[in-house]
Design a protein around this motif. Sequence first.
Motif, PDB file in Angstrom:
ATOM      1  N   LEU A   9      52.286 121.096 129.582  1.00  9.65           N
ATOM      2  CA  LEU A   9      51.123 120.436 128.990  1.00  9.65           C
ATOM      3  C   LEU A   9      49.954 121.401 129.002  1.00  9.65           C
ATOM      4  CD1 LEU A   9      49.677 117.846 127.965  1.00  9.65           C
ATOM      5  CD2 LEU A   9      49.207 117.314 130.368  1.00  9.65           C
ATOM      6  N   ARG A  10      49.419 121.655 127.838  1.00 11.63           N
ATOM      7  CA  ARG A  10      48.219 122.489 127.740  1.00 11.63           C
ATOM      8  C   ARG A  10      47.028 121.541 127.691  1.00 11.63           C
ATOM      9  NH1 ARG A  10      51.872 124.303 124.322  1.00 11.63           N
ATOM     10  NH2 ARG A  10      52.802 126.307 124.737  1.00 11.63           N
ATOM     11  N   ILE A  11      46.076 121.785 128.571  1.00  9.49           N
ATOM     12  CA  ILE A  11      44.933 120.879 128.659  1.00  9.49           C
ATOM     13  C   ILE A  11      43.668 121.692 128.917  1.00  9.49           C
ATOM     14  CG2 ILE A  11      45.250 120.454 131.125  1.00  9.49           C
ATOM     15  CD1 ILE A  11      44.554 117.515 130.558  1.00  9.49           C
ATOM     16  N   ASP A  12      42.597 121.246 128.359  1.00  7.85           N
ATOM     17  CA  ASP A  12      41.306 121.894 128.543  1.00  7.85           C
ATOM     18  C   ASP A  12      40.979 121.939 130.041  1.00  7.85           C
ATOM     19  OD1 ASP A  12      38.130 121.240 128.841  1.00  7.85           O
ATOM     20  OD2 ASP A  12      38.547 122.570 127.135  1.00  7.85           O
ATOM     21  N   PRO A  13      40.562 123.089 130.562  1.00  8.85           N
ATOM     22  CA  PRO A  13      40.257 123.196 131.995  1.00  8.85           C
ATOM     23  C   PRO A  13      39.207 122.198 132.483  1.00  8.85           C
ATOM     24  CG  PRO A  13      40.344 125.378 131.012  1.00  8.85           C
ATOM     25  CD  PRO A  13      40.427 124.385 129.883  1.00  8.85           C
ATOM     26  N   ALA A  14      38.218 121.903 131.664  1.00  3.65           N
ATOM     27  CA  ALA A  14      37.189 120.939 132.080  1.00  3.65           C
ATOM     28  C   ALA A  14      37.789 119.533 132.204  1.00  3.65           C
ATOM     29  CB  ALA A  14      36.039 120.937 131.084  1.00  3.65           C
ATOM     30  N   LEU A  15      38.660 119.183 131.272  1.00  2.00           N
ATOM     31  CA  LEU A  15      39.317 117.877 131.350  1.00  2.00           C
ATOM     32  C   LEU A  15      40.247 117.816 132.555  1.00  2.00           C
ATOM     33  CD1 LEU A  15      39.941 115.072 130.290  1.00  2.00           C
ATOM     34  CD2 LEU A  15      41.579 116.110 128.697  1.00  2.00           C
ATOM     35  N   TYR A  16      40.941 118.917 132.826  1.00  2.00           N
ATOM     36  CA  TYR A  16      41.822 118.948 133.995  1.00  2.00           C
ATOM     37  C   TYR A  16      41.022 118.732 135.279  1.00  2.00           C
ATOM     38  CZ  TYR A  16      45.378 120.174 137.333  1.00  2.00           C
ATOM     39  OH  TYR A  16      46.257 120.110 138.381  1.00  2.00           O
ATOM     40  N   GLU A  17      39.870 119.341 135.354  1.00  2.00           N
ATOM     41  CA  GLU A  17      39.009 119.184 136.534  1.00  2.00           C
ATOM     42  C   GLU A  17      38.604 117.718 136.718  1.00  2.00           C
ATOM     43  OE1 GLU A  17      34.862 121.093 137.773  1.00  2.00           O
ATOM     44  OE2 GLU A  17      36.316 122.564 137.012  1.00  2.00           O
ATOM     45  N   GLU A  26      41.890 108.168 143.389  1.00  2.00           N
ATOM     46  CA  GLU A  26      42.920 107.125 143.354  1.00  2.00           C
ATOM     47  C   GLU A  26      44.100 107.440 144.279  1.00  2.00           C
ATOM     48  OE1 GLU A  26      42.672 104.284 141.495  1.00  2.00           O
ATOM     49  OE2 GLU A  26      40.691 104.898 140.778  1.00  2.00           O
ATOM     50  N   PHE A  27      43.982 108.520 145.073  1.00  2.00           N
ATOM     51  CA  PHE A  27      45.034 108.960 145.991  1.00  2.00           C
ATOM     52  C   PHE A  27      46.350 109.240 145.263  1.00  2.00           C
ATOM     53  CE2 PHE A  27      42.124 106.239 148.440  1.00  2.00           C
ATOM     54  CZ  PHE A  27      41.650 107.189 149.325  1.00  2.00           C
ATOM     55  N   ARG A  28      46.243 109.905 144.111  1.00  2.00           N
ATOM     56  CA  ARG A  28      47.416 110.296 143.333  1.00  2.00           C
ATOM     57  C   ARG A  28      47.361 111.791 143.074  1.00  2.00           C
ATOM     58  NH1 ARG A  28      45.804 105.717 139.930  1.00  2.00           N
ATOM     59  NH2 ARG A  28      47.266 104.030 140.243  1.00  2.00           N
ATOM     60  N   SER A  29      48.531 112.348 142.726  1.00  2.00           N
ATOM     61  CA  SER A  29      48.551 113.719 142.223  1.00  2.00           C
ATOM     62  C   SER A  29      48.060 113.674 140.780  1.00  2.00           C
ATOM     63  CB  SER A  29      49.967 114.290 142.276  1.00  2.00           C
ATOM     64  OG  SER A  29      50.803 113.615 141.355  1.00  2.00           O
ATOM     65  N   VAL A  30      47.670 114.814 140.251  1.00  2.00           N
ATOM     66  CA  VAL A  30      47.236 114.860 138.853  1.00  2.00           C
ATOM     67  C   VAL A  30      48.383 114.417 137.950  1.00  2.00           C
ATOM     68  CG1 VAL A  30      46.450 116.357 136.977  1.00  2.00           C
ATOM     69  CG2 VAL A  30      45.498 116.628 139.270  1.00  2.00           C
ATOM     70  N   ASN A  31      49.587 114.902 138.230  1.00  2.00           N
ATOM     71  CA  ASN A  31      50.744 114.541 137.420  1.00  2.00           C
ATOM     72  C   ASN A  31      50.983 113.030 137.414  1.00  2.00           C
ATOM     73  OD1 ASN A  31      53.183 115.607 135.941  1.00  2.00           O
ATOM     74  ND2 ASN A  31      54.138 114.318 137.511  1.00  2.00           N
ATOM     75  N   SER A  32      50.991 112.420 138.583  1.00  2.00           N
ATOM     76  CA  SER A  32      51.247 110.976 138.626  1.00  2.00           C
ATOM     77  C   SER A  32      50.091 110.188 138.020  1.00  2.00           C
ATOM     78  CB  SER A  32      51.547 110.497 140.051  1.00  2.00           C
ATOM     79  OG  SER A  32      50.428 110.669 140.884  1.00  2.00           O
ATOM     80  N   HIS A  33      48.877 110.723 138.104  1.00  2.00           N
ATOM     81  CA  HIS A  33      47.739 110.024 137.505  1.00  2.00           C
ATOM     82  C   HIS A  33      47.809 110.079 135.976  1.00  2.00           C
ATOM     83  CE1 HIS A  33      44.026 107.871 137.799  1.00  2.00           C
ATOM     84  NE2 HIS A  33      43.416 108.733 137.001  1.00  2.00           N
ATOM     85  N   ILE A  34      48.203 111.227 135.437  1.00  2.00           N
ATOM     86  CA  ILE A  34      48.376 111.325 133.986  1.00  2.00           C
ATOM     87  C   ILE A  34      49.460 110.362 133.532  1.00  2.00           C
ATOM     88  CG2 ILE A  34      49.188 112.837 132.132  1.00  2.00           C
ATOM     89  CD1 ILE A  34      47.720 115.141 133.612  1.00  2.00           C
ATOM     90  N   GLU A  35      50.567 110.292 134.271  1.00  2.00           N
ATOM     91  CA  GLU A  35      51.640 109.354 133.924  1.00  2.00           C
ATOM     92  C   GLU A  35      51.127 107.909 133.995  1.00  2.00           C
ATOM     93  OE1 GLU A  35      56.224 108.186 135.070  1.00  2.00           O
ATOM     94  OE2 GLU A  35      55.191 109.706 136.257  1.00  2.00           O
ATOM     95  N   TYR A  36      50.352 107.581 135.009  1.00  2.00           N
ATOM     96  CA  TYR A  36      49.775 106.244 135.146  1.00  2.00           C
ATOM     97  C   TYR A  36      48.880 105.913 133.949  1.00  2.00           C
ATOM     98  CZ  TYR A  36      46.485 102.680 136.701  1.00  2.00           C
ATOM     99  OH  TYR A  36      45.685 101.564 136.762  1.00  2.00           O
ATOM    100  N   LEU A  37      48.008 106.855 133.585  1.00  2.00           N
ATOM    101  CA  LEU A  37      47.095 106.618 132.460  1.00  2.00           C
ATOM    102  C   LEU A  37      47.864 106.431 131.153  1.00  2.00           C
ATOM    103  CD1 LEU A  37      44.323 109.222 133.334  1.00  2.00           C
ATOM    104  CD2 LEU A  37      44.166 106.727 133.541  1.00  2.00           C
ATOM    105  N   LEU A  38      48.892 107.229 130.940  1.00  2.98           N
ATOM    106  CA  LEU A  38      49.698 107.095 129.724  1.00  2.98           C
ATOM    107  C   LEU A  38      50.456 105.766 129.701  1.00  2.98           C
ATOM    108  CD1 LEU A  38      51.071 110.722 129.406  1.00  2.98           C
ATOM    109  CD2 LEU A  38      49.403 109.600 127.908  1.00  2.98           C
TER     110      LEU A  38
END
Length: 55
Positions: A9-17, A26-38
Motif C-alpha cells: 500500500l502506497r500512502i502519503d506520509p502525512a496521512l500515515y502519520e 484505539e490500541f491497534r496496529s496501523v494495519n489492523s486499524h486500516i482494516e477496521y476502517l475499511l
Amino acid sequence: MARKKSFPLRIDPALYEILEKWAADEFRSVNSHIEYLLREAAKKAGRLKKEEKNK
C-alpha cells in the motif's frame, strides 16, 4: 480462520502519520486499524455479506 490477503500500500506520509496516531489511540496496529476502517466503510455502504459481518 481464513488467511488474510497481503498487498503493498502506497500512502502519503502525512496521512500515515495521522493513521499511526489514530491507531495508537484505539490500541491497534496501523494495519489492523486500516482494516477496521475499511470494514466499517464497507458495512456502512452495505457491501458486507451477512456471514462477513460476524468476523
